[in-house]
Scaffold this active site. Structure first.
Site, PDB file in Angstrom:
ATOM      1  N   SER A 137      35.653  30.606  42.784  1.00 36.73           N
ATOM      2  CA  SER A 137      34.410  30.058  41.348  1.00 36.73           C
ATOM      3  C   SER A 137      35.811  29.177  41.516  1.00 36.73           C
ATOM      4  O   SER A 137      37.124  28.601  41.667  1.00 36.73           O
ATOM      5  CB  SER A 137      34.475  30.582  39.958  1.00 36.73           C
ATOM      6  OG  SER A 137      34.614  29.674  39.057  1.00 36.73           O
ATOM      7  N   TYR A 150      37.873  35.135  32.650  1.00 40.99           N
ATOM      8  CA  TYR A 150      36.987  34.867  33.491  1.00 40.99           C
ATOM      9  C   TYR A 150      37.540  33.748  34.882  1.00 40.99           C
ATOM     10  O   TYR A 150      37.900  34.198  35.866  1.00 40.99           O
ATOM     11  CB  TYR A 150      35.934  34.400  33.312  1.00 40.99           C
ATOM     12  CG  TYR A 150      34.849  34.064  34.761  1.00 40.99           C
ATOM     13  CD1 TYR A 150      34.458  35.142  35.554  1.00 40.99           C
ATOM     14  CD2 TYR A 150      34.419  32.635  35.031  1.00 40.99           C
ATOM     15  CE1 TYR A 150      33.997  34.289  36.177  1.00 40.99           C
ATOM     16  CE2 TYR A 150      34.186  32.378  36.083  1.00 40.99           C
ATOM     17  CZ  TYR A 150      33.455  32.990  36.583  1.00 40.99           C
ATOM     18  OH  TYR A 150      33.191  32.804  38.207  1.00 40.99           O
TER      19      TYR A 150
HETATM   20  N1  LIG Z   1      26.430  31.668  39.195  1.00 41.33           N
HETATM   21  C1  LIG Z   1      28.025  30.635  39.190  1.00 41.33           C
HETATM   22  O1  LIG Z   1      27.794  29.477  38.066  1.00 41.33           O
HETATM   23  C2  LIG Z   1      28.998  31.064  39.498  1.00 41.33           C
HETATM   24  C3  LIG Z   1      30.039  29.978  39.569  1.00 41.33           C
HETATM   25  C4  LIG Z   1      30.940  30.389  40.683  1.00 41.33           C
HETATM   26  C5  LIG Z   1      31.391  31.864  40.721  1.00 41.33           C
HETATM   27  N2  LIG Z   1      29.902  32.279  41.023  1.00 41.33           N
HETATM   28  C6  LIG Z   1      30.697  33.713  41.238  1.00 41.33           C
HETATM   29  O2  LIG Z   1      29.233  34.084  42.303  1.00 41.33           O
HETATM   30  C7  LIG Z   1      29.316  35.552  42.120  1.00 41.33           C
HETATM   31  C8  LIG Z   1      27.803  35.931  41.705  1.00 41.33           C
HETATM   32  O3  LIG Z   1      27.196  35.384  40.923  1.00 41.33           O
HETATM   33  P1  LIG Z   1      25.269  34.710  40.886  1.00 41.33           P
HETATM   34  O4  LIG Z   1      26.115  33.233  40.063  1.00 41.33           O
HETATM   35  O5  LIG Z   1      25.507  35.015  41.736  1.00 41.33           O
HETATM   36  O6  LIG Z   1      25.559  36.094  39.491  1.00 41.33           O
HETATM   37  P2  LIG Z   1      24.560  36.875  39.306  1.00 41.33           P
HETATM   38  O7  LIG Z   1      23.123  35.874  39.723  1.00 41.33           O
HETATM   39  O8  LIG Z   1      24.438  37.454  37.749  1.00 41.33           O
HETATM   40  O9  LIG Z   1      24.682  38.044  40.050  1.00 41.33           O
HETATM   41  C9  LIG Z   1      25.707  38.685  40.029  1.00 41.33           C
HETATM   42  C10 LIG Z   1      25.580  40.298  40.782  1.00 41.33           C
HETATM   43  O10 LIG Z   1      26.528  40.919  40.877  1.00 41.33           O
HETATM   44  C11 LIG Z   1      26.084  42.355  40.582  1.00 41.33           C
HETATM   45  N3  LIG Z   1      26.604  42.958  39.069  1.00 41.33           N
HETATM   46  C12 LIG Z   1      27.019  42.633  37.663  1.00 41.33           C
HETATM   47  N4  LIG Z   1      27.741  43.780  37.702  1.00 41.33           N
HETATM   48  C13 LIG Z   1      28.203  43.910  38.529  1.00 41.33           C
HETATM   49  C14 LIG Z   1      28.476  45.836  38.315  1.00 41.33           C
HETATM   50  N5  LIG Z   1      29.534  46.169  36.881  1.00 41.33           N
HETATM   51  N6  LIG Z   1      28.502  46.475  38.697  1.00 41.33           N
HETATM   52  C15 LIG Z   1      27.672  45.817  40.572  1.00 41.33           C
HETATM   53  N7  LIG Z   1      27.445  44.758  40.884  1.00 41.33           N
HETATM   54  C16 LIG Z   1      27.120  43.976  39.539  1.00 41.33           C
HETATM   55  C17 LIG Z   1      24.350  41.737  39.765  1.00 41.33           C
HETATM   56  O11 LIG Z   1      23.851  43.004  40.356  1.00 41.33           O
HETATM   57  P3  LIG Z   1      23.325  44.085  38.955  1.00 41.33           P
HETATM   58  O12 LIG Z   1      23.091  43.145  37.362  1.00 41.33           O
HETATM   59  O13 LIG Z   1      22.042  44.660  39.590  1.00 41.33           O
HETATM   60  O14 LIG Z   1      24.441  45.516  39.159  1.00 41.33           O
HETATM   61  C18 LIG Z   1      23.980  40.616  40.625  1.00 41.33           C
HETATM   62  O15 LIG Z   1      23.325  41.598  42.301  1.00 41.33           O
HETATM   63  C19 LIG Z   1      29.877  36.567  41.282  1.00 41.33           C
HETATM   64  O16 LIG Z   1      31.174  36.812  41.456  1.00 41.33           O
HETATM   65  C20 LIG Z   1      30.409  34.837  40.027  1.00 41.33           C
HETATM   66  O17 LIG Z   1      31.552  35.109  39.642  1.00 41.33           O
HETATM   67  C21 LIG Z   1      29.260  32.040  40.350  1.00 41.33           C
END
Ligand SMILES: NC(=O)c1ccc[n+]([C@@H]2O[C@H](COP(=O)([O-])OP(=O)(O)OC[C@H]3O[C@@H](n4cnc5c(N)ncnc54)[C@H](OP(=O)(O)O)[C@@H]3O)[C@@H](O)[C@H]2O)c1
Length: 256
Positions: A137, A150
């Site tokens: 991130s 985080y």
């Molecule tokens: N959105 C943002 O603003 C942002 C910014 C910077 C970085 N990121 C990073 O991008 C990545 C993806 O996040 P996203 O934004 O796409 O969020 P998201 O829509 O909440 O997706 C998160 C994914 O991770 C899975 N997950 C969560 N807890 C888990 C667990 N205990 N075991 C296995 N899988 C799990 C979820 O699936 P299930 O719930 O089905 O398990 C979901 O598929 C993350 O690493 C996040 O830190 C996001």
């Protein structure tokens, strides 16, 4: 090639799965929501005539990464590309946030990511080829008051990724980091960010982040920062003191 994507049931991971499917790769999808993964796998298999495999896995639990590795191995699936995408955040003052949620976040964002990289990466090193994308991130570039654990977890991912890139590039394995800024996904809700200003200043779409990530990663780029503003912020982090950076981050994240 066979691509394992963690956290493929939603957000950035799901959009990455679609892009790999479009190019004909075999998908190995992992997350907790088995139904969502099955639905996505069925749709993509039909649309692009590809093979898909689904593994229900809760990577916030100790031993889950090793269990996932063993399940994938037991189906004789070789992983050529690993996308360590699953991750969660948590907003709040550190003395008030829930310890168990933070323990699970560390297990998911740090420990499982490290274990999956070790287990699948070692196979890649032995084969002399492979690619790993660790999703960090822009938080990785800053100390993060009000999301202290985080931000620290993503700083770990950045440092770990850069170190492994140095070790494994000469062994034929690419290790890249993805550094998205605020992106519209389920992340905001799971991180309890609804009161924070962070997501009020504009977000990127998950589809746009995934597309940039896919193209740059497959072209061999090591540090992928989607979006001009995110690039600028990550550069600016090197020009100011850590305490000034912490003050700025705090202001951007405070409750309204
Ligand atoms: N959105 C943002 O603003 C942002 C910014 C910077 C970085 N990121 C990073 O991008 C990545 C993806 O996040 P996203 O934004 O796409 O969020 P998201 O829509 O909440 O997706 C998160 C994914 O991770 C899975 N997950 C969560 N807890 C888990 C667990 N205990 N075991 C296995 N899988 C799990 C979820 O699936 P299930 O719930 O089905 O398990 C979901 O598929 C993350 O690493 C996040 O830190 C996001």
């Amino acid at each position: 090639m066979n691509v394992l994507i963690t956290g493929a049931s939603g957000g950035i991971g799901k959009e990455m799965a679609k892009l790999f499917a479009e190019k004909g790769h075999t998908l190995i999808l992992a997350a907790r929501s088995e139904d969502k993964l099955n639905e996505l796998a069925t749709d993509l298999a039909e649309q692009y005539t590809i093979k898909t495999h689904v593994f229900k896995s809760d990577l916030s639990k100790s031993g889950a990464a090793e269990a996932l590795f063993e399940q994938v191995q037991s189906q004789s699936l070789k992983v050529d590309i690993l996308i360590n995408n699953a991750g969660v955040g948590l907003f709040g003052e550190f003395h008030q946030t829930d310890l168990q949620k933070e323990q699970e976040m560390i297990q998911l964002n740090i420990t499982s990511l490290t274990e999956l990289t070790k287990l699948f990466g070692r196979e890649m090193v032995n084969a002399g080829s492979g690619k790993i994308l660790n999703v960090a991130s822009t938080a990785a570039f800053f100390p993060g008051p009000l999301m202290a654990v985080y931000y620290a977890s993503k700083a770990y991912v950045k440092s770990f990724t850069e170190a492994l890139d140095n070790e494994w590039a000469e062994l034929g394995v690419q290790v890249s980091g993805l550094y998205p800024g605020p992106t519209s996904t389920g992340f905001k809700d799971t991180a309890e960010l609804n009161d924070s200003k962070l997501f009020k200043n504009g977000t990127m779409k998950a589809q746009a982040v995934a597309k940039i990530a896919y193209i740059e990663f497959m072209n061999g780029k090591k540090q992928i920062i989607p979006g001009g503003m995110n690039k600028l912020q990550s550069k600016a982090s090197r020009l100011i003191s850590r305490s000034a950076a912490a003050n700025i981050v705090r202001k951007t994240q405070e409750r309204e």
